[in-house]
Motif scaffolding. Structure first.
Motif, PDB file in Angstrom:
ATOM      1  N   PHE A   7      50.017  36.164  27.743  1.00 27.50           N
ATOM      2  CA  PHE A   7      48.608  36.521  27.531  1.00 27.50           C
ATOM      3  C   PHE A   7      48.282  37.615  28.532  1.00 27.50           C
ATOM      4  O   PHE A   7      48.509  37.452  29.730  1.00 27.50           O
ATOM      5  N   PHE A   8      47.755  38.745  28.054  1.00 32.56           N
ATOM      6  CA  PHE A   8      47.510  39.911  28.904  1.00 32.56           C
ATOM      7  C   PHE A   8      46.063  40.348  28.731  1.00 32.56           C
ATOM      8  O   PHE A   8      45.664  40.759  27.642  1.00 32.56           O
ATOM      9  N   LEU A   9      45.277  40.249  29.792  1.00 36.18           N
ATOM     10  CA  LEU A   9      43.875  40.680  29.789  1.00 36.18           C
ATOM     11  C   LEU A   9      43.767  41.824  30.786  1.00 36.18           C
ATOM     12  O   LEU A   9      43.886  41.624  31.991  1.00 36.18           O
ATOM     13  N   ARG A  10      43.563  43.037  30.274  1.00 32.92           N
ATOM     14  CA  ARG A  10      43.617  44.234  31.108  1.00 32.92           C
ATOM     15  C   ARG A  10      42.343  45.065  30.984  1.00 32.92           C
ATOM     16  O   ARG A  10      41.858  45.316  29.882  1.00 32.92           O
ATOM     17  N   ASP A  11      41.856  45.547  32.132  1.00 34.48           N
ATOM     18  CA  ASP A  11      40.742  46.490  32.192  1.00 34.48           C
ATOM     19  C   ASP A  11      39.565  46.048  31.337  1.00 34.48           C
ATOM     20  O   ASP A  11      39.007  46.824  30.561  1.00 34.48           O
ATOM     21  N   ALA A  19      52.776  33.481  32.358  1.00 31.73           N
ATOM     22  CA  ALA A  19      52.122  32.890  31.186  1.00 31.73           C
ATOM     23  C   ALA A  19      50.756  33.534  30.977  1.00 31.73           C
ATOM     24  O   ALA A  19      50.293  33.651  29.850  1.00 31.73           O
ATOM     25  N   GLY A  20      50.113  33.956  32.054  1.00 32.27           N
ATOM     26  CA  GLY A  20      48.824  34.647  31.978  1.00 32.27           C
ATOM     27  C   GLY A  20      48.797  35.807  32.950  1.00 32.27           C
ATOM     28  O   GLY A  20      49.172  35.651  34.115  1.00 32.27           O
ATOM     29  N   GLU A  21      48.371  36.972  32.485  1.00 28.67           N
ATOM     30  CA  GLU A  21      48.326  38.178  33.314  1.00 28.67           C
ATOM     31  C   GLU A  21      46.915  38.752  33.273  1.00 28.67           C
ATOM     32  O   GLU A  21      46.399  39.069  32.200  1.00 28.67           O
ATOM     33  N   PHE A  22      46.291  38.893  34.445  1.00 24.41           N
ATOM     34  CA  PHE A  22      44.944  39.435  34.558  1.00 24.41           C
ATOM     35  C   PHE A  22      45.048  40.687  35.418  1.00 24.41           C
ATOM     36  O   PHE A  22      45.427  40.618  36.583  1.00 24.41           O
ATOM     37  N   TYR A  23      44.680  41.860  34.849  1.00 23.63           N
ATOM     38  CA  TYR A  23      45.119  43.139  35.397  1.00 23.63           C
ATOM     39  C   TYR A  23      44.027  44.199  35.265  1.00 23.63           C
ATOM     40  O   TYR A  23      43.416  44.335  34.210  1.00 23.63           O
ATOM     41  N   ASP A  24      43.821  44.945  36.349  1.00 24.81           N
ATOM     42  CA  ASP A  24      42.947  46.121  36.339  1.00 24.81           C
ATOM     43  C   ASP A  24      43.766  47.283  36.887  1.00 24.81           C
ATOM     44  O   ASP A  24      44.093  47.305  38.075  1.00 24.81           O
ATOM     45  N   LEU A  25      44.103  48.224  36.054  1.00 27.51           N
ATOM     46  CA  LEU A  25      45.001  49.313  36.416  1.00 27.51           C
ATOM     47  C   LEU A  25      44.496  50.117  37.610  1.00 27.51           C
ATOM     48  O   LEU A  25      45.233  50.414  38.536  1.00 27.51           O
ATOM     49  N   LYS A  26      43.224  50.491  37.623  1.00 29.86           N
ATOM     50  CA  LYS A  26      42.695  51.377  38.660  1.00 29.86           C
ATOM     51  C   LYS A  26      41.908  50.648  39.745  1.00 29.86           C
ATOM     52  O   LYS A  26      41.410  51.289  40.663  1.00 29.86           O
ATOM     53  N   CYS A  27      41.781  49.367  39.652  1.00 31.15           N
ATOM     54  CA  CYS A  27      40.994  48.587  40.624  1.00 31.15           C
ATOM     55  C   CYS A  27      39.589  49.160  40.765  1.00 31.15           C
ATOM     56  O   CYS A  27      39.067  49.332  41.863  1.00 31.15           O
ATOM     57  N   ASP A  28      38.964  49.474  39.636  1.00 28.67           N
ATOM     58  CA  ASP A  28      37.699  50.206  39.671  1.00 28.67           C
ATOM     59  C   ASP A  28      36.515  49.457  39.067  1.00 28.67           C
ATOM     60  O   ASP A  28      35.490  50.050  38.783  1.00 28.67           O
ATOM     61  N   GLN A  29      36.638  48.149  38.849  1.00 31.77           N
ATOM     62  CA  GLN A  29      35.521  47.439  38.233  1.00 31.77           C
ATOM     63  C   GLN A  29      35.494  45.994  38.708  1.00 31.77           C
ATOM     64  O   GLN A  29      36.439  45.505  39.290  1.00 31.77           O
ATOM     65  N   ARG A  30      34.410  45.337  38.447  1.00 36.39           N
ATOM     66  CA  ARG A  30      34.282  43.910  38.716  1.00 36.39           C
ATOM     67  C   ARG A  30      34.473  43.190  37.381  1.00 36.39           C
ATOM     68  O   ARG A  30      33.674  43.347  36.473  1.00 36.39           O
ATOM     69  N   VAL A  59      50.523  32.337  36.621  1.00 35.83           N
ATOM     70  CA  VAL A  59      49.440  33.318  36.452  1.00 35.83           C
ATOM     71  C   VAL A  59      49.658  34.448  37.452  1.00 35.83           C
ATOM     72  O   VAL A  59      49.944  34.200  38.628  1.00 35.83           O
ATOM     73  N   ARG A  60      49.524  35.699  36.990  1.00 35.19           N
ATOM     74  CA  ARG A  60      49.606  36.866  37.882  1.00 35.19           C
ATOM     75  C   ARG A  60      48.263  37.582  37.891  1.00 35.19           C
ATOM     76  O   ARG A  60      47.599  37.697  36.862  1.00 35.19           O
ATOM     77  N   TRP A  61      47.911  38.090  39.073  1.00 34.44           N
ATOM     78  CA  TRP A  61      46.628  38.758  39.280  1.00 34.44           C
ATOM     79  C   TRP A  61      46.854  40.137  39.876  1.00 34.44           C
ATOM     80  O   TRP A  61      47.586  40.283  40.844  1.00 34.44           O
ATOM     81  N   THR A  62      46.201  41.155  39.330  1.00 33.96           N
ATOM     82  CA  THR A  62      46.214  42.494  39.916  1.00 33.96           C
ATOM     83  C   THR A  62      44.790  43.041  39.896  1.00 33.96           C
ATOM     84  O   THR A  62      44.200  43.225  38.829  1.00 33.96           O
ATOM     85  N   CYS A  63      44.241  43.267  41.072  1.00 32.84           N
ATOM     86  CA  CYS A  63      42.908  43.876  41.246  1.00 32.84           C
ATOM     87  C   CYS A  63      41.818  43.151  40.451  1.00 32.84           C
ATOM     88  O   CYS A  63      41.052  43.788  39.727  1.00 32.84           O
TER      89      CYS A  63
END
Length: 183
Positions: free
Chosen positions: A79-83, A104-115, A135-139
């Protein structure tokens, strides 16, 4: 499903199973979607990918699973939730058993530019491969992660970036380590 620029969409009680598609459900630039009671299985990289400003999504009571190995050099997710912002992810099963998906779950913000302001609760995230995360977290910022069960042969949570601010409470974690911070 490949959905772009589609607001107020309801996807309910569907079954998308594929071994050759890049993703079974992909949504971009869409708002106020409800994705409920579906099964998404297989796919080459992402059984479910919500990306590129998919706003205010309700993703609930779905079964999302992959057992893919050696796909895209192991760079794939269940499961990929991006930007995206303001998603509610609840009452789902994210099952990566038997796969080499990164999580199993990926939560990702490419530019780290939002809440992001996601609310993620009452889900099961499961992965059985060594070194892979539940679960993986990026920004991720202002994210509430509560009442979830995370089972992983690797870390339960893998923080790829030190800027992630995730509030976790009342979860059950089972992993070789509870939290890993790579950033």
């Amino acid at each position: 499903f490949n959905i772009q620029n589609c607001d107020h969409l309801l996807v309910e009680s569907s079954r998308a199973i594929s071994s050759g598609a890049d993703y079974n459900f992909g949504a971009w630039w869409s708002e106020n979607m409800v994705i409920r009671g579906n099964e998404f299985s297989g796919a080459l990289r992402y059984p479910v990918k919500l990306s590129a400003r998919s706003q205010s999504v309700l993703f609930e009571r779905n079964l999302v699973r992959t057992d893919r190995v050696r796909t895209n050099r192991g760079f794939h997710f269940t499961f990929f939730l991006r930007d995206s912002e303001n998603a509610t992810v609840r009452y789902n099963v994210f099952d990566a058993r038997g796969s080499d998906a990164l999580s199993a779950g990926e939560f990702y913000d490419l530019k780290c530019d939002q809440r992001e302001r996601h609310r993620i609760h009452n889900n099961l995230f499961i992965h059985d491969q060594k070194g892979r995360a539940g679960v993986r977290w990026t920004c991720q910022e202002e994210v509430a992660f509560f009442n979830n069960i995370v089972v992983a042969a690797g870390p339960a949570h893998d923080f790829q970036d030190e800027r992630s601010a995730v509030e976790t409470s009342h979860n059950i974690h089972f992993g070789i380590v509870e939290y890993r911070k790579d950033g």
